[in-house]
Design a protein around this motif. Structure first.
Motif, mmCIF file in Angstrom:
data_model
loop_
_atom_site.group_PDB
_atom_site.id
_atom_site.type_symbol
_atom_site.label_atom_id
_atom_site.label_comp_id
_atom_site.label_asym_id
_atom_site.label_seq_id
_atom_site.Cartn_x
_atom_site.Cartn_y
_atom_site.Cartn_z
ATOM 1 N N VAL A 167 -18.551 39.696 -0.106
ATOM 2 C CA VAL A 167 -19.301 39.038 1.080
ATOM 3 C C VAL A 167 -20.426 38.632 -0.039
ATOM 4 O O VAL A 167 -21.135 39.341 -0.807
ATOM 5 C CB VAL A 167 -20.031 39.535 2.069
ATOM 6 C CG1 VAL A 167 -21.221 38.969 2.690
ATOM 7 C CG2 VAL A 167 -18.926 40.006 3.046
ATOM 8 N N ILE B 222 -18.115 39.940 9.999
ATOM 9 C CA ILE B 222 -17.658 39.395 8.781
ATOM 10 C C ILE B 222 -16.822 38.115 9.217
ATOM 11 O O ILE B 222 -15.708 38.280 9.627
ATOM 12 C CB ILE B 222 -16.851 40.286 7.893
ATOM 13 C CG1 ILE B 222 -17.300 41.793 7.943
ATOM 14 C CG2 ILE B 222 -16.110 39.788 6.791
ATOM 15 C CD1 ILE B 222 -18.750 41.673 7.242
ATOM 16 N N LYS C 14 -18.881 35.460 4.716
ATOM 17 C CA LYS C 14 -20.263 35.788 4.977
ATOM 18 C C LYS C 14 -20.320 36.930 5.850
ATOM 19 O O LYS C 14 -19.302 37.028 6.932
ATOM 20 C CB LYS C 14 -21.193 34.732 5.202
ATOM 21 C CG LYS C 14 -20.661 33.961 7.055
ATOM 22 C CD LYS C 14 -21.556 32.705 7.132
ATOM 23 C CE LYS C 14 -21.131 32.273 8.545
ATOM 24 N NZ LYS C 14 -22.081 31.044 8.817
ATOM 25 N N ALA C 15 -21.568 37.746 6.020
ATOM 26 C CA ALA C 15 -21.815 38.574 7.034
ATOM 27 C C ALA C 15 -22.873 38.136 8.026
ATOM 28 O O ALA C 15 -23.891 37.497 7.393
ATOM 29 C CB ALA C 15 -22.182 40.076 6.393
ATOM 30 N N PHE D 155 -25.059 46.260 3.926
ATOM 31 C CA PHE D 155 -25.068 45.395 2.526
ATOM 32 C C PHE D 155 -24.131 45.896 1.533
ATOM 33 O O PHE D 155 -23.273 44.869 0.862
ATOM 34 C CB PHE D 155 -26.704 45.224 2.272
ATOM 35 C CG PHE D 155 -26.765 44.183 1.348
ATOM 36 C CD1 PHE D 155 -26.335 42.889 1.480
ATOM 37 C CD2 PHE D 155 -27.035 44.640 0.061
ATOM 38 C CE1 PHE D 155 -26.582 41.953 0.561
ATOM 39 C CE2 PHE D 155 -27.110 43.601 -1.165
ATOM 40 C CZ PHE D 155 -26.895 42.345 -0.687
ATOM 41 N N ALA E 291 -20.517 45.413 2.510
ATOM 42 C CA ALA E 291 -20.245 43.807 2.493
ATOM 43 C C ALA E 291 -19.878 43.464 1.093
ATOM 44 O O ALA E 291 -19.079 42.800 0.870
ATOM 45 C CB ALA E 291 -21.213 42.978 3.402
ATOM 46 N N ARG E 292 -20.696 43.723 0.137
ATOM 47 C CA ARG E 292 -20.667 43.310 -0.952
ATOM 48 C C ARG E 292 -19.355 43.703 -1.727
ATOM 49 O O ARG E 292 -18.569 43.080 -2.498
ATOM 50 C CB ARG E 292 -22.067 43.689 -1.985
ATOM 51 C CG ARG E 292 -23.414 43.107 -1.489
ATOM 52 C CD ARG E 292 -23.432 41.610 -1.942
ATOM 53 N NE ARG E 292 -23.132 41.362 -3.706
ATOM 54 C CZ ARG E 292 -24.030 41.042 -4.121
ATOM 55 N NH1 ARG E 292 -25.291 41.310 -3.675
ATOM 56 N NH2 ARG E 292 -23.814 40.724 -5.345
ATOM 57 N N PHE F 184 -25.601 37.269 3.385
ATOM 58 C CA PHE F 184 -25.677 38.412 4.338
ATOM 59 C C PHE F 184 -26.793 37.834 5.087
ATOM 60 O O PHE F 184 -27.886 37.478 4.800
ATOM 61 C CB PHE F 184 -25.784 39.879 3.856
ATOM 62 C CG PHE F 184 -25.778 40.793 4.890
ATOM 63 C CD1 PHE F 184 -26.579 40.850 6.210
ATOM 64 C CD2 PHE F 184 -24.592 41.852 4.763
ATOM 65 C CE1 PHE F 184 -26.514 41.836 7.031
ATOM 66 C CE2 PHE F 184 -24.532 42.978 5.502
ATOM 67 C CZ PHE F 184 -25.115 43.059 6.739
ATOM 68 N N VAL G 119 -22.133 44.232 12.534
ATOM 69 C CA VAL G 119 -22.084 43.285 11.611
ATOM 70 C C VAL G 119 -20.711 42.639 11.634
ATOM 71 O O VAL G 119 -19.781 43.258 11.677
ATOM 72 C CB VAL G 119 -22.334 43.851 9.996
ATOM 73 C CG1 VAL G 119 -22.171 42.639 9.113
ATOM 74 C CG2 VAL G 119 -23.775 44.562 9.984
#
Length: 356
Positions: free
Chosen positions: A117, A71, A80-81, A109, A112-113, A120, A69
């Motif tokens: 982020v 970033i 964003k991812a 996910f 990332a949050r 996604f 992923v």
């Protein structure tokens, strides 16, 4: 190292160093591409400064899944991812089974949050039901990809209109020459920028291609088209993973290159060489669904076109897909066509730091 145990499956984030275990898993997985590999993530990191979170799933010490992923951070625009950045073939995890795929997405996910982020994105070339269950929204991407089988490659599979012009360039003294990738790119770089400017389209910066040559090494291939006076009038770059060849950039649609149908000669040579190295397919990359002329051109090689499925989670989930970029910003495109090439080069590279 982050870790979370899902019923004997351990999900880790690893550094971007060569891993024989990861390489061995990807080499055996039928859906793995060069874009799932660690070295492709190094390309994105070193070319644009992106952070690349490389998630792997293990069971009993063995690698059973991979999910890279990217970033992307940009001033004002935020973070964003993107899974599958800078290509539209597939960003879906590759794993031993769909349950592990889903666990990888869920874990990536959540992480990332945790770093802020808000958006996604995952792309794939087929529908993916479990992404909806995880809260991802399927956008109408407005994009398609076209892929040509290289198995038993033969001219008779090429449509007559294409086949008629395959030898036109050669009959007019143009040679298609396999080049050292970096030298070849430098040779047709100016043409690449000129064509992009004429289309009103930013081009990826030279650093992006330089890093591909650096990290992918013998997976990069470049051909140039030269006249009898050794003048370069076109070029094409592909990357390969042993199964598939992916067209990455080309320049052959203006001046003498257009008149002599140099693009057809370059593409046919690239297909022949890829087939000889054992590749089973040639991917033309993405097209806007409304550009029927370009799609017909790609299908003329025997290609099969399929939609790009774009799944998003976050603030922009209700927006239109990436294909919308082809139909909007007409004023910006008109301005772009008037810019000097050095500005086109520098600004284009910055645009693609975000548009990936």
């Amino acid at each position: 190292m982050d870790a979370e145990d899902f019923r004997s499956v351990l999900i880790d984030r690893i550094g971007l160093k060569d891993s024989p275990l990861v390489d061995a898993f990807l080499a055996e997985h039928p859906r793995a591409t060069i874009f799932h590999g660690i070295r492709w993530q190094r390309v994105l990191q070193d070319a644009y400064g992106h952070s690349c979170f490389y998630w792997i799933a293990r069971r009993g010490g063995a690698v059973v899944g991979v999910f890279p992923v990217t970033i992307v951070r940009f001033p004002v625009l935020g973070t964003k991812a993107v899974a599958g950045a800078y290509q539209f073939y597939s960003g879906l995890p590759v794993a031993a089974d769909e349950k592990i795929e889903e666990q990888l997405v869920r874990h990536a996910f959540k992480e990332a949050r945790a770093i802020g982020v808000k958006y996604f994105e995952i792309r794939h070339h087929a529908p993916v039901e479990y992404l909806g269950a995880l809260g991802f929204v399927a956008l109408d991407s407005g994009l398609v990809t076209t892929e040509v089988s290289l198995v038993d490659l033969d001219e008779t599979r090429v449509r007559p209109r294409h086949r008629r012009y395959l030898g036109l360039a050669e009959r007019n003294g143009v040679s298609i020459v396999a080049r050292d990738p970096m030298e070849g790119l430098l040779e047709f770089r100016r043409l690449y920028l000129i064509e992009g400017r004429a289309l009103g389209s930013p081009r990826m910066g030279m650093r992006f291609f330089r890093e591909q040559c650096r990290w992918l090494g013998d997976k990069c291939y470049v051909w140039t088209a030269r006249t009898t006076e050794s003048r370069c009038i076109g070029g094409l770059m592909t990357i390969e993973d042993g199964e598939r060849a992916f067209a990455r950039c080309g320049a052959y649609s203006i001046g003498d290159a257009l008149r002599l149908q140099v693009g057809k000669a370059l593409i046919w040579r690239a297909m022949q060489d890829a087939a000889a190295r054992g590749c089973k397919s040639f991917d033309f990359g993405v097209s806007w669904v409304g550009d029927r002329g370009l799609i017909r051109f790609k299908e003329g090689w025997g290609g099969v076109t399929r939609p790009v499925f774009q799944y998003v989670h976050g603030a922009l989930a209700g927006e239109s897909g990436s294909g919308d970029l082809f139909t909007r910003y007409e004023l910006v495109k008109r301005v772009w066509r008037r810019l000097p090439l050095p500005i086109v080069d520098r600004v284009g590279a910055q645009v693609f730091r975000w548009v990936c």
